[in-house]
Design a protein around this motif. Structure first.
Motif, PDB file in Angstrom:
ATOM      1  N   MET A   1      35.645  48.195  43.270  1.00 38.62           N
ATOM      2  CA  MET A   1      35.089  49.484  42.898  1.00 38.62           C
ATOM      3  C   MET A   1      34.996  50.420  44.105  1.00 38.62           C
ATOM      4  SD  MET A   1      34.785  48.718  39.776  1.00 38.62           S
ATOM      5  CE  MET A   1      35.985  47.405  39.999  1.00 38.62           C
ATOM      6  N   LEU A   2      34.682  49.840  45.253  1.00 40.19           N
ATOM      7  CA  LEU A   2      34.555  50.652  46.464  1.00 40.19           C
ATOM      8  C   LEU A   2      35.883  51.292  46.832  1.00 40.19           C
ATOM      9  CD1 LEU A   2      32.862  51.616  48.861  1.00 40.19           C
ATOM     10  CD2 LEU A   2      33.406  49.462  50.009  1.00 40.19           C
ATOM     11  N   ILE A   3      36.971  50.555  46.659  1.00 37.18           N
ATOM     12  CA  ILE A   3      38.288  51.096  46.976  1.00 37.18           C
ATOM     13  C   ILE A   3      38.610  52.282  46.072  1.00 37.18           C
ATOM     14  CG2 ILE A   3      40.759  50.587  46.953  1.00 37.18           C
ATOM     15  CD1 ILE A   3      40.109  47.749  47.767  1.00 37.18           C
ATOM     16  N   GLU A   4      38.336  52.134  44.785  1.00 34.37           N
ATOM     17  CA  GLU A   4      38.672  53.207  43.845  1.00 34.37           C
ATOM     18  C   GLU A   4      37.786  54.430  44.055  1.00 34.37           C
ATOM     19  OE1 GLU A   4      41.441  54.164  40.753  1.00 34.37           O
ATOM     20  OE2 GLU A   4      41.277  52.687  42.347  1.00 34.37           O
ATOM     21  N   SER A   5      36.515  54.231  44.301  1.00 29.75           N
ATOM     22  CA  SER A   5      35.633  55.375  44.544  1.00 29.75           C
ATOM     23  C   SER A   5      36.012  56.105  45.821  1.00 29.75           C
ATOM     24  CB  SER A   5      34.176  54.900  44.612  1.00 29.75           C
ATOM     25  OG  SER A   5      33.999  53.974  45.670  1.00 29.75           O
ATOM     26  N   SER A   6      36.424  55.360  46.844  1.00 30.67           N
ATOM     27  CA  SER A   6      36.879  56.003  48.085  1.00 30.67           C
ATOM     28  C   SER A   6      38.161  56.791  47.857  1.00 30.67           C
ATOM     29  CB  SER A   6      37.103  54.939  49.165  1.00 30.67           C
ATOM     30  OG  SER A   6      35.904  54.265  49.475  1.00 30.67           O
ATOM     31  N   ALA A   7      39.042  56.267  47.013  1.00 29.26           N
ATOM     32  CA  ALA A   7      40.294  56.971  46.734  1.00 29.26           C
ATOM     33  C   ALA A   7      40.038  58.302  46.024  1.00 29.26           C
ATOM     34  CB  ALA A   7      41.208  56.084  45.898  1.00 29.26           C
ATOM     35  N   TYR A   8      39.112  58.314  45.078  1.00 29.43           N
ATOM     36  CA  TYR A   8      38.826  59.559  44.355  1.00 29.43           C
ATOM     37  C   TYR A   8      38.051  60.555  45.222  1.00 29.43           C
ATOM     38  CZ  TYR A   8      40.523  58.042  39.805  1.00 29.43           C
ATOM     39  OH  TYR A   8      41.336  57.657  38.757  1.00 29.43           O
ATOM     40  N   ALA A   9      37.288  60.059  46.200  1.00 29.72           N
ATOM     41  CA  ALA A   9      36.530  60.949  47.078  1.00 29.72           C
ATOM     42  C   ALA A   9      37.328  61.402  48.294  1.00 29.72           C
ATOM     43  CB  ALA A   9      35.246  60.255  47.542  1.00 29.72           C
ATOM     44  N   LEU A 150      38.286  44.398  35.820  1.00 27.80           N
ATOM     45  CA  LEU A 150      37.299  44.501  36.898  1.00 27.80           C
ATOM     46  C   LEU A 150      36.089  45.308  36.446  1.00 27.80           C
ATOM     47  CD1 LEU A 150      39.579  45.147  40.010  1.00 27.80           C
ATOM     48  CD2 LEU A 150      38.362  43.049  39.443  1.00 27.80           C
ATOM     49  N   PHE A 151      36.334  46.413  35.744  1.00 26.17           N
ATOM     50  CA  PHE A 151      35.238  47.229  35.247  1.00 26.17           C
ATOM     51  C   PHE A 151      34.487  46.526  34.122  1.00 26.17           C
ATOM     52  CE2 PHE A 151      38.178  50.206  37.194  1.00 26.17           C
ATOM     53  CZ  PHE A 151      37.341  51.036  37.905  1.00 26.17           C
ATOM     54  N   VAL A 152      35.220  45.796  33.297  1.00 25.42           N
ATOM     55  CA  VAL A 152      34.572  45.049  32.220  1.00 25.42           C
ATOM     56  C   VAL A 152      33.632  43.991  32.789  1.00 25.42           C
ATOM     57  CG1 VAL A 152      34.985  43.455  30.305  1.00 25.42           C
ATOM     58  CG2 VAL A 152      36.429  45.476  30.571  1.00 25.42           C
ATOM     59  N   MET A 153      34.102  43.265  33.794  1.00 26.92           N
ATOM     60  CA  MET A 153      33.271  42.237  34.409  1.00 26.92           C
ATOM     61  C   MET A 153      32.054  42.849  35.103  1.00 26.92           C
ATOM     62  SD  MET A 153      36.136  39.635  35.980  1.00 26.92           S
ATOM     63  CE  MET A 153      34.866  38.552  36.628  1.00 26.92           C
ATOM     64  N   GLN A 154      32.255  43.962  35.786  1.00 21.48           N
ATOM     65  CA  GLN A 154      31.127  44.607  36.457  1.00 21.48           C
ATOM     66  C   GLN A 154      30.086  45.070  35.448  1.00 21.48           C
ATOM     67  OE1 GLN A 154      31.825  48.437  38.245  1.00 21.48           O
ATOM     68  NE2 GLN A 154      30.273  48.123  39.815  1.00 21.48           N
ATOM     69  N   GLN A 155      30.533  45.674  34.346  1.00 20.04           N
ATOM     70  CA  GLN A 155      29.588  46.137  33.336  1.00 20.04           C
ATOM     71  C   GLN A 155      28.833  44.971  32.710  1.00 20.04           C
ATOM     72  OE1 GLN A 155      31.375  48.210  30.052  1.00 20.04           O
ATOM     73  NE2 GLN A 155      29.435  49.005  29.308  1.00 20.04           N
ATOM     74  N   ALA A 156      29.550  43.889  32.379  1.00 24.42           N
ATOM     75  CA  ALA A 156      28.888  42.718  31.796  1.00 24.42           C
ATOM     76  C   ALA A 156      27.881  42.111  32.766  1.00 24.42           C
ATOM     77  CB  ALA A 156      29.941  41.679  31.401  1.00 24.42           C
ATOM     78  N   TRP A 157      28.228  42.041  34.029  1.00 22.81           N
ATOM     79  CA  TRP A 157      27.327  41.474  35.035  1.00 22.81           C
ATOM     80  C   TRP A 157      26.068  42.325  35.192  1.00 22.81           C
ATOM     81  CZ3 TRP A 157      27.433  36.993  37.858  1.00 22.81           C
ATOM     82  CH2 TRP A 157      26.570  36.910  38.950  1.00 22.81           C
TER      83      TRP A 157
END
Length: 244
Positions: A1-9, A150-157
């Motif tokens: 998630m950190l990689i994707e958020s850094s890419a969009y920012a 990855l997002f599904v697992m993060q949301q479930a967790w």
């Protein structure tokens, strides 16, 4: 998630992915051609500064993403220091130090090139670029599914942690240990159920084996590619000058 958020920012979010990929590819080739520690240091500095100062990637995010591969590299270098002696006994040896130094410096430069690409280019843009490069559709679909999971697992967790915390599941060490075990046991079921729901949603939308994304227009792509080629040529010149 950190990689994707850094890419969009990133400040290079609107730069053409082909230009960023060209710059990263030149960094890879230059790191492969370089030979001396000075050349490796120069290439790594150019690639890191391009990401931190050019793309404005946060230093904390850059270090957080780089730490896992650097830890793996350190572990690999330590294992290369082990070897058998004349009697067949394994112990630390310094015979491989020159080779280890060369591989470590080359890996640093290549890692900097890779981080500069992934920390400035969101996943949909990378997928569109790979599709233009005739990458097999099956591989692209697998990448999309893994990316989505990855997002599904993060949301479930996160939802499970919230539910357990509301029931005082982490009030002490013993209870926290028990809750963590229950959570780990339920994650497989949760992810499987949500993956099945995603498949049903895709089938309801007439999914035929290919996932498409709305392409993004880059009006200054030609100019950006020219700048990337110029910067790549500079890195290649450093590597070739060192080689010769």
């Amino acid at each position: 998630m950190l990689i994707e958020s850094s890419a969009y920012a990133s400040r290079w979010r609107d730069v053409a992915p082909s230009a960023k990929a060209l710059f990263a590819l030149a960094g890879f080739v230059a790191a492969w051609l370089a030979h001396s520690p000075v050349a490796f240091a120069a290439l790594t500095a150019v690639l890191v500064l391009a990401a931190l100062l050019g793309a404005r990637v946060q230093l904390r995010s850059y270090i957080a993403v780089a730490l896992p591969p650097l830890g793996f590299l350190l572990l690999s270098c330590l294992t290369m220091l082990l070897g058998p002696d004349a009697n067949g006994h394994w112990n630390f040896t310094t015979a491989m130090l020159p080779t280890i130094e060369h591989l470590a410096l080359r890996s640093f430069a290549m890692l900097a090139a890779m981080l500069g690409l992934v920390l400035t280019t969101p996943m949909p843009d990378l997928l569109n670029l790979l599709r233009r490069l005739r990458t097999p559709e099956l591989l692209l679909d697998l990448m999309v599914l893994c990316y989505r999971m990855l997002f599904v697992m993060q949301q479930a967790w996160e939802e499970s942690i919230t539910a357990q915390s509301a029931r005082l599941g982490y009030r002490n060490f013993r209870q926290a240990w028990r809750s963590t075990g229950l959570l780990a046991g339920q994650m497989a079921v949760q992810v499987w159920q949500r993956a099945a729901a995603l498949q049903m949603a895709a089938d309801a939308r007439a999914y035929q084996g290919t996932l498409r994304f709305l392409p993004t227009a880059y009006p200054h792509a030609s100019r950006q590619q020219a700048w990337a080629a110029l910067a790549g040529a500079l890195m290649l010149a450093i590597a070739l000058g060192d080689r010769l």
